[in-house]
Design a protein around this motif. Structure first.
Motif, PDB file in Angstrom:
ATOM      1  N   GLN A 451       0.744  -1.291   0.127  1.00  0.00           N
ATOM      2  CA  GLN A 451      -0.008  -0.109   0.174  1.00  0.00           C
ATOM      3  C   GLN A 451       0.799   1.222  -0.023  1.00  0.00           C
ATOM      4  O   GLN A 451       0.634   2.139  -0.737  1.00  0.00           O
ATOM      5  CB  GLN A 451      -1.070  -0.008   1.425  1.00  0.00           C
ATOM      6  N   TRP A 455       0.726   4.373  -2.819  1.00  0.00           N
ATOM      7  CA  TRP A 455       0.596   5.921  -2.332  1.00  0.00           C
ATOM      8  C   TRP A 455       1.885   6.600  -3.005  1.00  0.00           C
ATOM      9  O   TRP A 455       1.845   7.519  -3.438  1.00  0.00           O
ATOM     10  CB  TRP A 455       0.420   6.175  -1.115  1.00  0.00           C
ATOM     11  N   HIS A 459       0.205   8.876  -5.723  1.00  0.00           N
ATOM     12  CA  HIS A 459      -0.156   9.691  -5.062  1.00  0.00           C
ATOM     13  C   HIS A 459       0.833  10.686  -4.659  1.00  0.00           C
ATOM     14  O   HIS A 459       0.537  11.651  -3.861  1.00  0.00           O
ATOM     15  CB  HIS A 459      -1.119   9.357  -4.005  1.00  0.00           C
ATOM     16  N   ASP A 620      -9.759   4.250   6.792  1.00  0.00           N
ATOM     17  CA  ASP A 620      -9.496   3.122   5.807  1.00  0.00           C
ATOM     18  C   ASP A 620      -8.665   3.594   4.568  1.00  0.00           C
ATOM     19  O   ASP A 620      -8.381   4.828   4.406  1.00  0.00           O
ATOM     20  CB  ASP A 620     -10.992   2.544   5.342  1.00  0.00           C
ATOM     21  N   THR A 621      -8.405   2.638   3.662  1.00  0.00           N
ATOM     22  CA  THR A 621      -7.591   2.844   2.485  1.00  0.00           C
ATOM     23  C   THR A 621      -8.128   4.034   1.714  1.00  0.00           C
ATOM     24  O   THR A 621      -7.311   5.024   1.155  1.00  0.00           O
ATOM     25  CB  THR A 621      -7.176   1.595   1.602  1.00  0.00           C
ATOM     26  N   THR A 622      -9.434   3.835   1.360  1.00  0.00           N
ATOM     27  CA  THR A 622      -9.865   5.004   0.587  1.00  0.00           C
ATOM     28  C   THR A 622      -9.955   6.430   1.246  1.00  0.00           C
ATOM     29  O   THR A 622      -9.514   7.478   0.432  1.00  0.00           O
ATOM     30  CB  THR A 622     -11.344   4.643   0.345  1.00  0.00           C
ATOM     31  N   ARG A 623     -10.314   6.594   2.405  1.00  0.00           N
ATOM     32  CA  ARG A 623     -10.236   8.049   3.239  1.00  0.00           C
ATOM     33  C   ARG A 623      -8.803   8.459   3.283  1.00  0.00           C
ATOM     34  O   ARG A 623      -8.544   9.658   3.200  1.00  0.00           O
ATOM     35  CB  ARG A 623     -10.952   7.796   4.240  1.00  0.00           C
ATOM     36  N   THR A 625      -6.187   7.580   1.398  1.00  0.00           N
ATOM     37  CA  THR A 625      -5.970   8.334  -0.170  1.00  0.00           C
ATOM     38  C   THR A 625      -6.556   9.549  -0.340  1.00  0.00           C
ATOM     39  O   THR A 625      -5.948  10.454  -0.942  1.00  0.00           O
ATOM     40  CB  THR A 625      -6.419   7.306  -1.006  1.00  0.00           C
ATOM     41  N   GLU A 626      -7.790   9.801  -0.269  1.00  0.00           N
ATOM     42  CA  GLU A 626      -8.479  11.174  -0.427  1.00  0.00           C
ATOM     43  C   GLU A 626      -7.612  12.119   0.440  1.00  0.00           C
ATOM     44  O   GLU A 626      -7.460  13.262  -0.001  1.00  0.00           O
ATOM     45  CB  GLU A 626      -9.697  11.331   0.143  1.00  0.00           C
ATOM     46  N   ASP A 629      -4.575  13.139  -1.338  1.00  0.00           N
ATOM     47  CA  ASP A 629      -4.669  13.844  -2.447  1.00  0.00           C
ATOM     48  C   ASP A 629      -5.272  15.310  -2.048  1.00  0.00           C
ATOM     49  O   ASP A 629      -5.050  16.338  -2.787  1.00  0.00           O
ATOM     50  CB  ASP A 629      -6.059  13.275  -3.177  1.00  0.00           C
TER      51      ASP A 629
END
Length: 644
Positions: A451, A455, A459, A620-623, A625-626, A629
């Motif tokens: 992971q 990133w 990202h 979690d991974t999605t949040r 990542t946001e 970003d």
């Protein structure tokens, strides 16, 4: 059908059934030969051959009966010998009748007297499955009789004087051919049927038997328990776990461990009375079912088992001392089905493990409710990874001067379909005690590295991923190799991986720890000491070991803004820790920051990084990542501004 006949058939259907039938049949044949010897002189057809053959066959049959009686395993040899002797008798008599019979005697009468016994030979040859020797004898016998008959016909031709004999021979050969064909066809069917039944019995035995110890398996145990419950029959369960057995496998090898388990099982069986059952249900776990006795006697038996197991085991010249922890549950007091009784006895056993081992304890519903839940979670956690119940969340760690997300700590979560979210404070000790932390920790390490590489490449995040390492996992001989494998698999640069160790893990074995940490340092991996200040707090290992960062425990941070907890002591400790860290050129992370006052305080003390709910909760991974970003969390969006 009479009771006697029913009993006889039941016995003949067992493993010793064929021998029983032969023991009854051979004397009947011997008696027939004896009558032949007795009555032959009175028939008017007496011959020298019969006067010799009948007594010989009588004595031979009785000798075979004696052999079968004294040596039960020789049943195949007895049958083959009986078939061979009978065939030799019939063949010899046919030759005698056709070629050497004195004048005035009738061949047909002599054939009628003896040859009606021939079908018994064919029947006897199919008694034992796969007894090829006896069946080969019958083929040779039929061929030899056919040759003798053909020879007689060729020498004498078809005349009024020989026609009766030839007709009798033809009828006998056709009858023998029919009987032989049918017998062999039936033998083939019977052998296939016996083979199928044997395979089915073997499979059934394998399913219900533990192959290592020969004890009943868990399946057989559950069947016995269910039947006892249906009969409402009182019984007591002893759940036995061998203490420290893993150490035997690790130090002496699994083959020695297997021998110890076999001897352990033998001692269990010797201690039980008829009707009791001992089963092996797992590696070093055994269950004993004691029927028809009081729970008090079962406890006494458990104590006797401990005494018996205290006698050293001698295996391959090694003296091995063992003990066991025994939990007890009673039907119907402690449960009304097999699963509940096993679970309760297991819980009682587990309590013995927790309080020192080598003891006996009966299940107590009031005291063991929480423990039983722990035991249940222990067994559920063993399948949590394969059932995809484990997930990773990520909590940012920010630089307190620049506001940059410099690190991300990886945290493990367990969501059970029935019990919901289970706290790491509950399942991490369970994982460590059961040894599951090794495989789970390897999975966490690999996923975290993969992971972080994602990133980094997609990202633009250039920070460090932080992974907690259990003392049990760190103590494994191949841990450094696991780290190498995770880095190679993910492609993450080694200096972007940080491993968090507790003070306890570092101080367990300083020499081995130093070797492992030096190896990790050569890889480029960073090392952090977690919860600093709550353990040994030895300054020597900070100086001597390749440690790059320390984390101040959250309890000190909580005390800063709590007047009743003497914040001056927390301030003094944090100031001292930061001072030592700066002297040794170590980074400092303050964890558990929840308020602005705490954040400003630790920043003022000189801490480099901050972590806690004030900045962001685990995401979690999605949040996460946001967050990468957008550059900042959705809560406390102005904290970076306040820092500057």
């Amino acid at each position: 059908m009479t009771r006697l006949a029913t009993s006889f058939l039941a016995r003949s259907a067992g493993p010793d059934g064929w021998r029983l039938i032969l023991l009854l049949a051979i004397p009947v044949a011997a008696f027939a030969f004896f009558l032949g010897a007795l009555l032959d002189p009175l028939s008017g057809q007496s011959t020298p051959f019969d006067r010799l053959a009948y007594p010989a066959l009588t004595v031979g049959s009785l000798l075979l009966e004696l052999v079968l009686w004294r040596r039960p395993k020789n049943i195949g040899g007895v049958v083959t010998t009986q078939v061979l002797l009978s065939c030799l008798f019939f063949l010899a008599k046919l030759i005698y009748l056709l070629y050497f019979l004195p004048p005035g005697l009738s061949i047909q009468v002599e054939m009628t007297e003896s040859f009606f016994w021939i079908p018994a030979v064919y029947v006897l040859s199919l008694f034992i499955p796969n007894l090829k020797a006896a069946r080969n004898v019958t083929f040779i016998f039929f061929a030899a009789m056919t040759l003798c008959s053909v020879g007689y016909a060729a020498l004498n031709g078809w005349t009024p004087q020989t026609s009766g004999v030839l007709f009798a021979l033809i009828e006998m050969m056709l009858a023998n051919l029919t009987l032989l064909t049918l017998t062999q066809a039936f033998i083939g069917y019977k052998d296939r049927l016996s083979s199928s039944q044997t395979q089915a019995q073997t499979l059934q035995r394998l399913v219900h038997t533990d192959l290592l110890t020969g004890l009943p398996s868990r399946l057989r145990l559950e069947q016995e328990l269910n039947e006892a419950v249906k009969r409402n029959e009182a019984f007591t369960l002893l759940f036995i776990d061998v203490d420290g057995f893993k150490m035997i496998n690790d130090t002496l090898g699994h083959s020695v461990g297997d021998e110890v388990l076999r001897e352990f099982a033998h001692r269990l069986q010797d201690a039980l009375k008829a009707g009791d059952l001992a089963a092996r249900i797992g590696g070093d776990e055994f269950v004993v079912v004691v029927k028809g006795t009081s729970p008090t006697w079962a406890t006494v038996l458990a104590q006797q088992l401990l005494v018996g197991l205290a006698v050293p085991f001698i295996v391959r010249g090694q003296q091995i001392q063992l003990s066991a922890s025994i939990g007890i549950s009673v039907y119907p007091d402690d449960g009304r089905d097999a699963e509940t009784l096993l679970k309760h006895a297991d819980a009682a056993m587990y309590q013995i493990k927790r309080t020192g081992r080598n003891g006996v304890r009966r299940f107590d519903a009031a005291l063991d409710a929480e423990l039983e839940h722990t035991v249940l979670l222990t067994r559920e956690f063993q399948l949590a990874l394969t059932r995809e119940q484990l997930t990773l969340v990520y909590q940012p760690i920010y630089h307190l001067q620049t506001g940059e997300m410099s690190k991300i700590e990886v945290l493990l979560r367990w969501t059970h379909p029935e019990y919901g979210e289970i706290s790491p404070g509950v399942f991490i000790p369970i994982a460590e005690t059961s040894g599951q932390i090794v495989s789970v920790g390897r999975w966490v390490l690999e996923r975290a590295c993969i992971q972080a590489r994602h990133w980094r490449e997609n990202h633009g995040w250039a920070g460090t991923v932080t992974v907690n390492v259990s003392p049990v996992q760190f103590a494994q001989p191949g841990f450094v190799d696991e780290v190498k494998q995770a880095l190679m698999l993910s492609g993450l640069p080694a200096h972007k991986l940080e491993l968090e160790l507790t003070e306890g893990a570092v101080m367990q074995n300083p020499a081995l720890v130093q070797t492992a940490l030096r190896s990790l340092q050569r890889l480029g991996v960073e090392i952090t000491i977690d919860d600093f200040g709550t353990g040994y707090s030895s300054l020597a290992y900070l100086r001597d070991l390749p440690i790059g960062c320390i984390k101040i425990d959250r309890s000190f941070i909580e005390d800063i803004a709590a007047p009743r907890r003497a914040p001056q002591y927390a301030v003094a400790l944090i100031t001292a820790i930061v001072g030592v860290a700066q002297t040794l050129d170590l980074q400092v992370v303050a964890e558990g920051i929840e308020t602005q006052e705490q954040m400003e305080a630790v920043r003022g003390f000189g801490c480099d990084f901050g972590q806690g709910y004030y900045f962001a909760r685990p995401l979690d991974t999605t949040r996460l990542t946001e967050l990468l970003d957008h550059g900042r969390p959705k809560v406390h969006t102005d904290w970076q501004k306040r820092l500057n």
